[in-house]
Enzyme design. Structure first.
Site, PDB file in Angstrom:
ATOM      1  N   CYS A   2      -8.104 -40.516  71.731  1.00  0.00           N
ATOM      2  CA  CYS A   2      -8.841 -39.527  71.482  1.00  0.00           C
ATOM      3  C   CYS A   2      -9.732 -38.280  71.830  1.00  0.00           C
ATOM      4  CB  CYS A   2      -8.763 -39.059  69.150  1.00  0.00           C
ATOM      5  SG  CYS A   2     -11.214 -39.642  69.553  1.00  0.00           S
ATOM      6  N   CYS A   5     -13.081 -40.369  72.657  1.00  0.00           N
ATOM      7  CA  CYS A   5     -12.714 -41.336  72.781  1.00  0.00           C
ATOM      8  C   CYS A   5     -12.657 -40.969  74.598  1.00  0.00           C
ATOM      9  CB  CYS A   5     -11.744 -42.579  73.227  1.00  0.00           C
ATOM     10  SG  CYS A   5     -11.663 -43.358  71.922  1.00  0.00           S
ATOM     11  N   ASP A  28     -23.622 -30.852  71.672  1.00  0.00           N
ATOM     12  CA  ASP A  28     -21.848 -29.864  70.740  1.00  0.00           C
ATOM     13  C   ASP A  28     -21.625 -29.384  71.681  1.00  0.00           C
ATOM     14  OD1 ASP A  28     -20.852 -30.469  67.557  1.00  0.00           O
ATOM     15  OD2 ASP A  28     -20.462 -28.345  68.732  1.00  0.00           O
ATOM     16  N   HIS A  44     -13.763 -46.529  69.129  1.00  0.00           N
ATOM     17  CA  HIS A  44     -13.044 -45.787  68.803  1.00  0.00           C
ATOM     18  C   HIS A  44     -12.949 -46.172  66.816  1.00  0.00           C
ATOM     19  CE1 HIS A  44     -10.630 -42.098  67.331  1.00  0.00           C
ATOM     20  NE2 HIS A  44     -10.030 -42.687  65.833  1.00  0.00           N
ATOM     21  N   ASN A  82     -18.799 -35.751  58.907  1.00  0.00           N
ATOM     22  CA  ASN A  82     -18.186 -34.580  57.827  1.00  0.00           C
ATOM     23  C   ASN A  82     -16.802 -35.434  57.895  1.00  0.00           C
ATOM     24  OD1 ASN A  82     -19.107 -32.243  57.850  1.00  0.00           O
ATOM     25  ND2 ASN A  82     -18.856 -31.718  59.559  1.00  0.00           N
ATOM     26  N   GLY A  88     -14.251 -31.140  56.176  1.00  0.00           N
ATOM     27  CA  GLY A  88     -14.447 -30.491  57.199  1.00  0.00           C
ATOM     28  C   GLY A  88     -14.164 -31.394  58.873  1.00  0.00           C
ATOM     29  N   HIS A  93     -13.093 -38.918  65.288  1.00  0.00           N
ATOM     30  CA  HIS A  93     -13.466 -40.269  65.818  1.00  0.00           C
ATOM     31  C   HIS A  93     -15.013 -40.153  64.972  1.00  0.00           C
ATOM     32  CE1 HIS A  93     -14.664 -42.756  69.680  1.00  0.00           C
ATOM     33  NE2 HIS A  93     -15.778 -42.334  68.484  1.00  0.00           N
ATOM     34  N   HIS A  95     -18.831 -39.540  64.036  1.00  0.00           N
ATOM     35  CA  HIS A  95     -20.177 -38.849  65.048  1.00  0.00           C
ATOM     36  C   HIS A  95     -20.840 -38.388  63.733  1.00  0.00           C
ATOM     37  CE1 HIS A  95     -16.108 -36.177  64.526  1.00  0.00           C
ATOM     38  NE2 HIS A  95     -17.262 -35.405  63.974  1.00  0.00           N
ATOM     39  N   HIS A  97     -23.666 -35.356  63.332  1.00  0.00           N
ATOM     40  CA  HIS A  97     -24.511 -34.399  63.523  1.00  0.00           C
ATOM     41  C   HIS A  97     -25.467 -34.687  63.278  1.00  0.00           C
ATOM     42  CE1 HIS A  97     -20.577 -31.949  63.642  1.00  0.00           C
ATOM     43  NE2 HIS A  97     -20.213 -32.742  63.128  1.00  0.00           N
TER      44      HIS A  97
HETATM   45  P1  5GP Z   1     -16.326 -32.228  62.941  1.00  0.00           P
HETATM   46  O1  5GP Z   1     -15.916 -31.135  62.456  1.00  0.00           O
HETATM   47  O2  5GP Z   1     -15.100 -32.830  63.460  1.00  0.00           O
HETATM   48  O3  5GP Z   1     -17.309 -32.954  61.742  1.00  0.00           O
HETATM   49  O4  5GP Z   1     -17.369 -31.919  64.221  1.00  0.00           O
HETATM   50  C1  5GP Z   1     -16.671 -31.975  65.689  1.00  0.00           C
HETATM   51  C2  5GP Z   1     -17.781 -31.303  66.500  1.00  0.00           C
HETATM   52  O5  5GP Z   1     -17.303 -31.623  67.697  1.00  0.00           O
HETATM   53  C3  5GP Z   1     -18.202 -29.263  66.151  1.00  0.00           C
HETATM   54  O6  5GP Z   1     -19.020 -29.545  66.250  1.00  0.00           O
HETATM   55  C4  5GP Z   1     -17.327 -29.037  67.883  1.00  0.00           C
HETATM   56  O7  5GP Z   1     -17.651 -28.363  68.283  1.00  0.00           O
HETATM   57  C5  5GP Z   1     -17.818 -30.313  68.773  1.00  0.00           C
HETATM   58  N1  5GP Z   1     -16.297 -30.871  69.709  1.00  0.00           N
HETATM   59  C6  5GP Z   1     -15.625 -30.147  69.668  1.00  0.00           C
HETATM   60  N2  5GP Z   1     -14.737 -30.637  70.936  1.00  0.00           N
HETATM   61  C7  5GP Z   1     -16.004 -31.106  72.054  1.00  0.00           C
HETATM   62  C8  5GP Z   1     -16.292 -31.412  72.923  1.00  0.00           C
HETATM   63  O8  5GP Z   1     -14.986 -31.016  74.075  1.00  0.00           O
HETATM   64  N3  5GP Z   1     -17.009 -30.992  73.960  1.00  0.00           N
HETATM   65  C9  5GP Z   1     -18.956 -31.599  72.993  1.00  0.00           C
HETATM   66  N4  5GP Z   1     -19.461 -32.134  73.672  1.00  0.00           N
HETATM   67  N5  5GP Z   1     -18.274 -30.807  71.347  1.00  0.00           N
HETATM   68  C10 5GP Z   1     -17.100 -30.981  70.935  1.00  0.00           C
HETATM   69 ZN    ZN Z   2     -12.219 -42.286  69.330  1.00  0.00          ZN
END
Ligand code: 5GP
Ligand code: ZN
Length: 118
Positions: A2, A5, A28, A44, A82, A88, A93, A95, A97
């Site tokens: 992913c 990862c 982010d 993961h 999320n 959303g 993976h 995470h 915020h």
């Molecule tokens: P989710 O919507 O899954 O809670 O949050 C995913 C977050 O990952 C989003 O805020 C998006 O901007 C961030 N994100 C997606 N791809 C990348 C990346 O390649 N590098 C970084 N640093 N953040 C990413």
């Molecule tokens: Zn992962």
């Protein structure tokens, strides 16, 4: 493997703030506040649904370290994870915020009637 990862493995570059054996924090790519950091376990885990108490305990300590590292521990910040489709979650993976650096807005999470469930 992913996306996050790959970030853990440094196959995809990221702007790292803090790292230890088990966790990684990086900026982010699409910040929604002056400070928008993602905190992840290096192993993961799909989402919060699969995070056990041991992981969450260590995750909490790591997030607290991030907040003091970037000096938002006193001014305040928000921690969000999320989960799944309605939550959303776009990256599958776990995470967290970590948002701060300014007074954050609060409200309007859904176009559905907020009173509708009860
Ligand atoms: P989710 O919507 O899954 O809670 O949050 C995913 C977050 O990952 C989003 O805020 C998006 O901007 C961030 N994100 C997606 N791809 C990348 C990346 O390649 N590098 C970084 N640093 N953040 C990413
Ligand atoms: Zn992962």
């Amino acid at each position: 493997m992913c996306l996050f990862c790959k970030i853990v493995n440094k196959e995809i570059p990221s702007n790292i703030i803090l790292e230890d054996e088990e966790f990684l924090a990086f900026h982010d790519i699409n910040p929604k506040a002056p400070l928008h950091i993602l905190a992840i376990p290096k192993i993961h885990v799909d989402s919060f649904n699969e995070a056990d108490g041991d992981l969450m305990g260590k995750m909490s300590t790591f997030i607290q370290r991030i907040a003091s590292e970037v000096d938002i521990d006193k001014s305040g910040y928000r921690v969000i994870t999320n989960v799944g489709k309605n939550g959303g979650q776009e990256v599958q993976h776990l995470h967290f915020h970590v948002l701060g650096g300014a007074k954050l807005h609060w409200g309007h999470f859904s176009d559905a009637d907020p009173q509708g469930h009860f």
